[in-house]
Design an enzyme around this catalytic site. Structure first.
Site, PDB file in Angstrom:
ATOM      1  CG  ASP A 478      -2.026  -0.936   1.193  1.00 53.46           C
ATOM      2  OD1 ASP A 478      -2.382  -1.331   0.080  1.00 53.46           O
ATOM      3  OD2 ASP A 478      -2.569  -1.298   2.253  1.00 53.46           O
ATOM      4  CG  ASP A 785      -5.017  -0.139   5.322  1.00 52.89           C
ATOM      5  OD1 ASP A 785      -5.803  -0.479   4.427  1.00 52.89           O
ATOM      6  OD2 ASP A 785      -4.424   0.962   5.317  1.00 52.89           O
ATOM      7  CG  ASP A 789      -6.711  -4.163   1.626  1.00 53.88           C
ATOM      8  OD1 ASP A 789      -6.966  -4.058   0.409  1.00 53.88           O
ATOM      9  OD2 ASP A 789      -6.296  -3.225   2.319  1.00 53.88           O
TER      10      ASP A 789
END
Length: 1059
Positions: A478, A785, A789
């Protein structure tokens, strides 16, 4: 074509289903991925393994029986809970028919309601009783809770609540005691045989020689066995304590509560009855409770009911069960039950968490141990047959030359004693030959690594992930919070149709300011708290929310006042698929405003106009639309996250009135009026560029997968070093999520290899990328997070959840939690993963050298002379050095930078490399040659021909034993650096290694000089000690010369096949 592509990688599969397994492999030990492996697959390797002590060998593997018992317990508790509810509904229906009004029970305690009454409401889902108490508002009054501000929350208040309603903990099943580990160590088949032999030898010795002299042989074997058991148990017990501490960390969830009007982060164990807890998508429900208010709140109750469907929560079904997950929406809850008074607490108290989980390396090492064990067992049987044949045929002689066994003359007791000694030697060869400690060395190094990784801000949830990370070939990371600092501020803004300083509130007209502030205050999951008598404002929420709320405060927003001036009708929570969130509010003058906030270009596309600096609505022309798009691109190019805020008015009569209709209402998102576009700066973390560079050097490609604008992602990727220049950023290097999504499976596979940055990606795009990379043969690590996901984290070889920003759903789907959300910590995990693999290889090299040398020396001596130079007690001491102490010394080496200067280790590469074979064969051949020469020609070489024959043989055998042990101690240094010339590099930093080597040397001196009676050794003079040391010392220059011998990269030796 990937450098890491493997031609026949069954794991890579061919379908896009995400199921990549090697269950078709004929080799039971060939499990490259134990994550989600079938129980049948796990049973196969257990049945194929040669095991001497099953309870110890399989201690840290998944307990298949316990797993089934756990599922049955879960089913019973679920059935019990449903039976209680069914009985209550039946009883309530009967009471309703007969017109019986249930009296309200009272409490005589500190609160107007007691634990039993609360349990009858929440655990029985008793809506009638709840209504009788006045609903959630009436219940909160009885619990002395303010639904807006929560409980008072001082120490005295918390103590009262814990005394009245208990704490949010449950009784834990006690861990295994040290004596249980002792008992497990005693179950080793070879040690049991040796103990029986020791008792028989003791009895015969005392009978023939008297108690003063006769107990030495049997007693020394018994003492050696007990020493092995104690040392083994101590090592295992220490490991179990480390795992217990790590499990405690995993269970200790931190969450937000509202106390005294402010949001605080506390441990799940500190929650009390009466607490008000905000719930957001991905959170775990931390206790039993009742919904205060909810917006599209949906709960996944599968962990408690076994049913996978989500349940919508509202005033008709407001009951929340501890342990469930928030699947969608947001809301707040009032805690009504904690700890053992919840179904989750009962469940947790009734099952013990099984820490067992085999790792691929552990399974492979069981294969190695089985292969070597079969060889060792065969050799031991051969030695036993040869020695017994020589003994009973009269070919075995005493040191004075007399025959040990003469048919018809030797006493039965003496014959049995002689046979027992031969059996103990053969059994001891099995002890040395079967490397029982080899698979357990994985657990040892993993336990050590996991403890150290905690200090490096990584909490390992799955053991296998720790070692798999060492094979990672790519990391899909990310952007926000991982590569960047997650500290956002509004640095640029377009308000009223033109660019201006974002903090210049004088330039914003009154109506525009009012609508903007209303939209920011109501369309948020964050909150603002101003302590009484203080000007220090506390802003909570996600980094984006905090930045926008802080900006609105600078524009003059009074959060509490603005929120009181309008009421929320319906909320569309921010969605990572749609990249926006909205809210419908009713103002005091009964107008309905719908506010939207989200990704700038997506919200802008829904706008048909904007509000200018004079509070006038201006239609959105193509020219103005192009102006705003250019503004967004310019901000994105400066690595800013662009957020647009828009609104529209709506007719009150079109708003659904019933709760069912309202919950399914889709907020209008057309004909929006643009209020502002703001640019948020989130600086790159310091050191992230170096961390990315370190990964690239180590053959691990870093890919950025972000929901942000492609231009923003590209700019940040440049700062982080993922992209070297904008010219290099071709269409294949940088791609948008929807473009990748639109490709076929084959096209995705082809392009996935080249992707460095994916912008505007949805969680599903991340999942598709992971699947494509895995099909290409990559070992994929993924950071995540959000709740969405979870599929990508689950699918990846290693799922890395963020500890600060990560939701509980993401954490539970992950294998490792990065506690500080920092990419540099991810790189440290890679180093530790490689260290685990490297340490195991060091230990294998060391142990196999001892195995080969000890076996060959004893076999050759037994076959040629009928006697063995290394007796039972000596071999048990060697086994202790080799197994437990050797593992402690070598399996706990800290990672070095050298590990990050070579490519990842392929998961199908042979565990014993050609370099290791070269090193161990050179050392083993040297030891065998020198010690056999000493064994057969030792008397003449050492000048002992004039000595008494019995004494000369004892000196010679003692020197062989001493030199053999010292060879292993010196070789322990060689094993530290199998492919480096400087074997002493970093040795002074490894205190455990130095300590173990020091202890081994001291104990060896004590054994030779003072424990001769036990070990059948004699004292050596200083010359003989120097000879022993020189023999051991030669292994250092020999290893150095050996490393100059080139070896082919791929292993061709047969032993590679069972791995």
């Amino acid at each position: 074509m990937s450098h890491y592509k493997e031609q026949n990688d069954i794991e890579a599969g061919s379908s896009g289903s995400g199921v990549f397994d090697d269950c078709h492999s004929s080799d039971p030990f060939n499990i490259t991925r134990t994550k989600n492996a079938s129980l049948e697959r796990l049973k196969r390797w257990r049945q194929a393994a040669l095991v001497l002590n099953a309870s110890r060998r399989f201690r840290y593997t998944l307990d298949l029986k316990k797993e089934e018992d756990k599922r049955q317990t879960l089913r019973k508790i679920r059935a019990h809970a449903q039976a209680i509810r069914a009985a209550y509904l039946f009883k309530a229906a009967g009471a309703q028919i007969n017109g019986i009004q249930k009296p309200l029970p009272t409490s005589t305690g500190e609160f107007a309601i007691g634990q039993e009454q609360l349990a009858s409401i929440s655990r029985e889902h008793n809506i009638t009783a709840l209504q009788q108490y006045g609903g959630v508002k009436g219940l909160s009054d009885l619990l002395k809770t303010n639904l807006e501000k929560g409980i008072y929350g001082d120490d005295a208040d918390l103590v009262k609540r814990r005394n009245a309603f208990s704490s949010n903990t449950y009784p834990r099943k006690k861990g295994r005691s040290f004596l249980m580990f002792m008992w497990d160590a005693c179950k080793d088949l070879t040690l049991i045989i040796l103990m029986v032999a020791a008792v028989a030898s003791l009895a015969l010795g005392i009978k023939s020689e008297g108690i003063k002299e006769g107990w030495y042989d049997g007693g020394s074997i018994a003492f050696a066995v007990i020493l092995v058991i104690v040392v083994t148990a101590v090592s295992d017990y220490k490991q179990s304590l480390q795992f217990q501490n790590l499990n405690e960390e995993k269970r200790n969830i931190h969450l937000e509560v509202v106390r005294g009007g402010r949001r605080l982060e506390i441990s799940i164990y500190d929650i009390v009855v009466g607490d008000v807890i905000p719930l957001n998508i991905g959170n775990q429900v931390p206790a039993d409770g009742i919904v205060i208010n909810g917006h599209s709140l949906a709960i996944d109750e599968s962990s408690m009911t076994g049913e996978s469907k989500t349940v919508h929560k509202d005033s008709k079904d407001p009951f929340l069960m501890s342990g469930c997950k928030v699947a969608d929406g947001s809301g707040t809850m009032l805690v009504t039950g904690v700890g053992i008074h919840t179904e989750w607490g009962l469940l947790m108290a009734s099952i013990s968490e099984d820490t067992g989980e085999e790792t691929p390396l552990q399974v492979r090492l069981n294969g190695v141990a089985t292969f070597i064990g079969i060889v060792g067992l065969t050799v031991a049987v051969a030695v036993l047959v040869v020695l017994l044949a020589r003994y009973f045929s009269g070919h075995t002689k005493n040191t004075d030359g007399s025959v040990q066994f003469v048919k018809g003359k030797t006493k039965v007791g003496d014959a049995i004693d002689g046979a027992i000694k031969i059996v103990t030697v053969a059994v001891t060869i099995v002890v040395v030959a079967v490397p029982e400690g080899l698979p357990l060395a994985v657990t040892l190094t993993l336990a050590y690594s996991m403890k150290k990784m905690m200090a490096d801000k990584a909490l390992v949830r799955r053991l296998s992930a720790c070692e798999t990370m060492g094979s990672a070939t790519t990391i899909c990371s990310d952007k926000t919070g991982t590569l960047t600092m997650n500290k956002m501020t509004v640095v640029e803004g377009y308000v009223g149709g033109k660019m201006d300083s974002p903090d210049n509130k004088s330039a914003i007209s009154p109506l525009l300011s009012s609508l903007l502030i209303e939209g920011v205050a109501q369309n948020t999951n964050g909150s603002v708290y101003v302590p009484e008598g203080s000007n220090d404002v506390e802003v909570s929420g996600s980094p984006t929310e905090k930045a926008i709320l802080s900006w609105a405060i600078k524009l003059g927003m009074n959060f509490e006042v603005v929120r009181s001036e309008s009421s929320i009708i319906h909320v569309f929570p921010f969605n990572s698929e749609k990249k926006r969130g909205g809210v419908a509010v009713q103002t005091l003058d009964s107008q309905v405003h719908i506010h939207w906030k989200g990704a700038a270009e997506i919200v802008l596309a829904c706008c048909t106009g904007y509000m200018d600096a004079n509070d006038q609505f201006v239609e959105m022309t193509d020219e103005k639309m192009a102006f705003f798009k250019k503004a967004i691109e310019d901000m994105a190019a400066d690595s800013l996250r662009c957020v647009a805020i828009a609104y529209r008015s709506y007719e009150m009569e079109k708003v659904p009135t019933s709760e069912e209709e309202l919950s399914g209402w889709s907020l209008p998102e057309n004909d929006l009026i643009l209020l502002a576009i703001v640019g948020l700066k989130d600086p790159c973390r310091s050191g992230v560029k170096d961390a990315v560079q370190l990964c690239q050097n180590a053959g691990v490609k870093v890919r950025m997968v972000t929901g942000d604008n492609v231009k923003t992602a590209k700019a940040i990727a440049m700062e982080c070093g993922i992209l070297t220049s904008l010219e290099d950023a071709t269409e294949t290097d940088v791609i948008e999520g929807k473009a990748f999504r639109a490709l076929s499976d084959t096209q995705r596979e082809d392009i996935a290899e080249k992707i460095s940055v994916m912008g505007r990606s949805s969680p599903n795009d991340k999942l598709l990328l992971v699947q494509a990379l895995r099909r290409r043969g990559h070992v994929v690590a993924v950071t995540g997070d959000g709740t969405n996901d979870a599929p990508a984290l689950h699918e990846a070889d290693i799922g890395l959840a963020m500890g600060i920003q990560g939701t509980e759903v993401a954490k539970e789907s992950s294998d490792i939690i990065i506690l500080d959300d920092n990419f540099a910590s991810v790189v440290k995990v890679v180093r530790w993963g490689r260290s685990v693999y490297a340490n195991i290889q060091k230990f294998i090299q060391f142990q196999l050298t001892v195995n080969v040398a000890a076996l060959v020396i004893n076999v050759v001596a037994a076959v040629s002379s009928g006697d063995v130079p290394l007796n039972t007690v000596q071999l048990l001491w060697v086994n202790l050095i080799m197994d437990t102490l050797g593992a402690l010394a070598l399996a706990t080496e800290p990672p070095t930078d050298h590990l990050m200067h070579r490519p990842p280790v392929g998961r199908r590469e042979p565990l014993i490399t050609n370099i290791m074979w070269r090193n161990l064969l050179i050392q083993a051949m040297y030891q065998v040659c020198v010690l056999l020469v000493l064994n057969f020609r030792g008397r003449s070489i050492l000048g002992l021909k004039r000595d008494n024959n019995d004494h000369a043989v004892k000196v010679k055998n003692t020197l062989v034993f001493n030199a053999f042990v010292l060879c292993q101690i010196f070789n322990e240094f060689n094993a530290r650096k199998p492919d480096e010339f400087n074997i002493f590099k970093g040795v002074t930093k490894n205190y455990l290694f130095i300590g173990i080597v020091g202890i081994t040397v001291v104990l060896q001196i004590i054994i030779i000089e003072f424990l001769g009676k036990f070990t059948t050794t004699v004292r050596l003079n200083w010359k003989q000690w120097i000879i022993s040391i020189i023999i051991g010392l030669i292994s250092w220059p020999l290893a150095l010369v050996g490393k100059l011998i080139p070896v082919p990269e791929t292993s061709t030796l047969l032993i590679a096949t069972p791995l």
